[in-house]
Design a protein around this motif. Structure first.
Motif, PDB file in Angstrom:
ATOM      1  N   UNK A 244      62.878  83.293  77.605  1.00 39.39           N
ATOM      2  CA  UNK A 244      62.964  84.657  77.090  1.00 39.39           C
ATOM      3  C   UNK A 244      61.530  85.168  77.028  1.00 39.39           C
ATOM      4  N   UNK A 245      61.155  85.994  77.975  1.00 41.91           N
ATOM      5  CA  UNK A 245      59.755  86.390  78.139  1.00 41.91           C
ATOM      6  C   UNK A 245      59.348  87.407  77.070  1.00 41.91           C
ATOM      7  N   UNK A 246      58.677  86.931  76.058  1.00 43.54           N
ATOM      8  CA  UNK A 246      58.247  87.816  74.974  1.00 43.54           C
ATOM      9  C   UNK A 246      57.249  88.863  75.452  1.00 43.54           C
ATOM     10  N   UNK A 247      56.455  88.507  76.455  1.00 40.45           N
ATOM     11  CA  UNK A 247      55.459  89.454  76.955  1.00 40.45           C
ATOM     12  C   UNK A 247      56.121  90.696  77.562  1.00 40.45           C
ATOM     13  N   UNK A 248      57.351  90.534  78.007  1.00 38.19           N
ATOM     14  CA  UNK A 248      58.119  91.649  78.572  1.00 38.19           C
ATOM     15  C   UNK A 248      59.166  92.161  77.591  1.00 38.19           C
ATOM     16  N   UNK A 249      59.050  91.732  76.331  1.00 35.96           N
ATOM     17  CA  UNK A 249      59.980  92.140  75.278  1.00 35.96           C
ATOM     18  C   UNK A 249      61.433  91.795  75.608  1.00 35.96           C
ATOM     19  N   UNK A 250      61.599  90.682  76.311  1.00 37.38           N
ATOM     20  CA  UNK A 250      62.951  90.279  76.708  1.00 37.38           C
ATOM     21  C   UNK A 250      63.821  89.933  75.507  1.00 37.38           C
ATOM     22  N   UNK A 251      63.186  89.517  74.400  1.00 33.93           N
ATOM     23  CA  UNK A 251      63.960  89.175  73.205  1.00 33.93           C
ATOM     24  C   UNK A 251      64.523  90.407  72.499  1.00 33.93           C
TER      25      UNK A 251
ATOM     26  N   UNK B  48      70.723  92.720  76.631  1.00 39.16           N
ATOM     27  CA  UNK B  48      71.408  91.490  77.047  1.00 39.16           C
ATOM     28  C   UNK B  48      71.171  90.364  76.052  1.00 39.16           C
ATOM     29  N   UNK B  49      69.916  90.193  75.631  1.00 34.12           N
ATOM     30  CA  UNK B  49      69.620  89.121  74.683  1.00 34.12           C
ATOM     31  C   UNK B  49      70.207  89.418  73.306  1.00 34.12           C
ATOM     32  N   UNK B  50      70.186  90.671  72.898  1.00 31.62           N
ATOM     33  CA  UNK B  50      70.698  91.037  71.582  1.00 31.62           C
ATOM     34  C   UNK B  50      72.200  90.810  71.454  1.00 31.62           C
ATOM     35  N   UNK B  51      72.909  90.761  72.570  1.00 28.52           N
ATOM     36  CA  UNK B  51      74.338  90.431  72.503  1.00 28.52           C
ATOM     37  C   UNK B  51      74.531  88.975  72.084  1.00 28.52           C
ATOM     38  N   UNK B  52      73.548  88.124  72.404  1.00 25.12           N
ATOM     39  CA  UNK B  52      73.594  86.725  71.983  1.00 25.12           C
ATOM     40  C   UNK B  52      73.026  86.548  70.586  1.00 25.12           C
ATOM     41  N   UNK B  53      71.914  87.183  70.336  1.00 22.14           N
ATOM     42  CA  UNK B  53      71.199  87.012  69.079  1.00 22.14           C
ATOM     43  C   UNK B  53      70.818  88.385  68.528  1.00 22.14           C
ATOM     44  N   UNK B  54      71.597  88.919  67.604  1.00 21.68           N
ATOM     45  CA  UNK B  54      71.356  90.274  67.100  1.00 21.68           C
ATOM     46  C   UNK B  54      70.053  90.432  66.335  1.00 21.68           C
ATOM     47  N   UNK B  55      69.416  89.319  65.959  1.00 21.52           N
ATOM     48  CA  UNK B  55      68.133  89.416  65.258  1.00 21.52           C
ATOM     49  C   UNK B  55      66.977  89.708  66.214  1.00 21.52           C
TER      50      UNK B  55
END
Length: 211
Positions: free
Chosen positions: A31-38, A42-49
């Motif tokens: 999950x590339x934090x540098x690209x704000x992937x978190x 798509x990621x928020x559907x897995x982890x709403x935080x």
């Protein structure tokens, strides 16, 4: 197969240690934090935080690093990553809660002072305050580790996975973990553990300071 959504040196590091210690099939999903992937939809559907890590076990999804570690260890009791004897198990939970709810929380304030004030003038003061608070916490851990190779019961457990991660995060403190006698001996010993070595190599985390 387990899938761990991770980013190097983030809170995914402890679950990564646990997965490796279990010797079970797993895969990593960066999950590339540098690209704000978190923060992506798509990621928020897995982890709403919108935080890292997330674990996917077939159709079951779990977030929060400590919860993931405990879930994995309890699902594979043969690994003995949680002590079975009641008093040692109690001690295990004591230290894990201290690491997750106290030390980790204080490290997050130290690392992200901008999240705790609306005034940039306060950043330095927050950092200095946290430096002092964290030194006191590591002094407690240091005293506990006198003459010990592991946090609990002379066996490698989830507590060791978690503490090693936190100490990596704390390596830029004015008094980092390696400046505490017993904690430093513990970290140098643990850095030789095959699980720690393999995961740190995979995440390009330099262990040379622990030699």
């Amino acid at each position: 197969m387990y899938t761990l959504f991770y980013y190097p040196r983030n809170a995914s590091l402890a679950p990564h240690f646990v997965l490796e210690a279990l010797k079970v099939p797993y895969q990593l999903e960066l999950v590339d934090r540098k690209k704000q992937a978190h923060k992506s939809a798509q990621y928020l559907t897995l982890n709403p935080t919108g935080r890292i890590p997330t674990l996917v076990d077939e159709e079951f999804v779990l977030f929060e690093s400590g919860a993931i570690c405990l879930y994995l260890a309890e699902k594979h009791p043969e690994s003995q990553l949680i002590p079975s004897e009641p008093e040692k198990k109690g001690e295990f939970y004591q230290w894990l809660m201290y690491f997750t709810t106290t030390v980790q929380a204080e490290l997050m304030i130290y690392s992200y002072p901008e999240r705790h004030t609306q005034s940039a003038l306060m950043y330095d003061d927050i950092v200095k305050t946290q430096q002092s608070r964290l030194v006191s916490m590591f002094e407690i851990i240091n005293r506990h580790l006198a003459g010990k190779h592991y946090v609990v019961n002379d066996q490698f457990t989830v507590c060791d996975c978690y503490l090693f991660m936190l100490c990596i995060w704390a390596d830029e403190l004015n008094k980092p973990p390696l400046q505490f006698e017993h904690l430093a001996n513990y970290l140098r010993s643990l850095a030789k553990h095959p699980v720690i070595k393999k995961v740190c190599e995979a995440e390009l985390t330099d262990l040379s300071p622990y030699k």
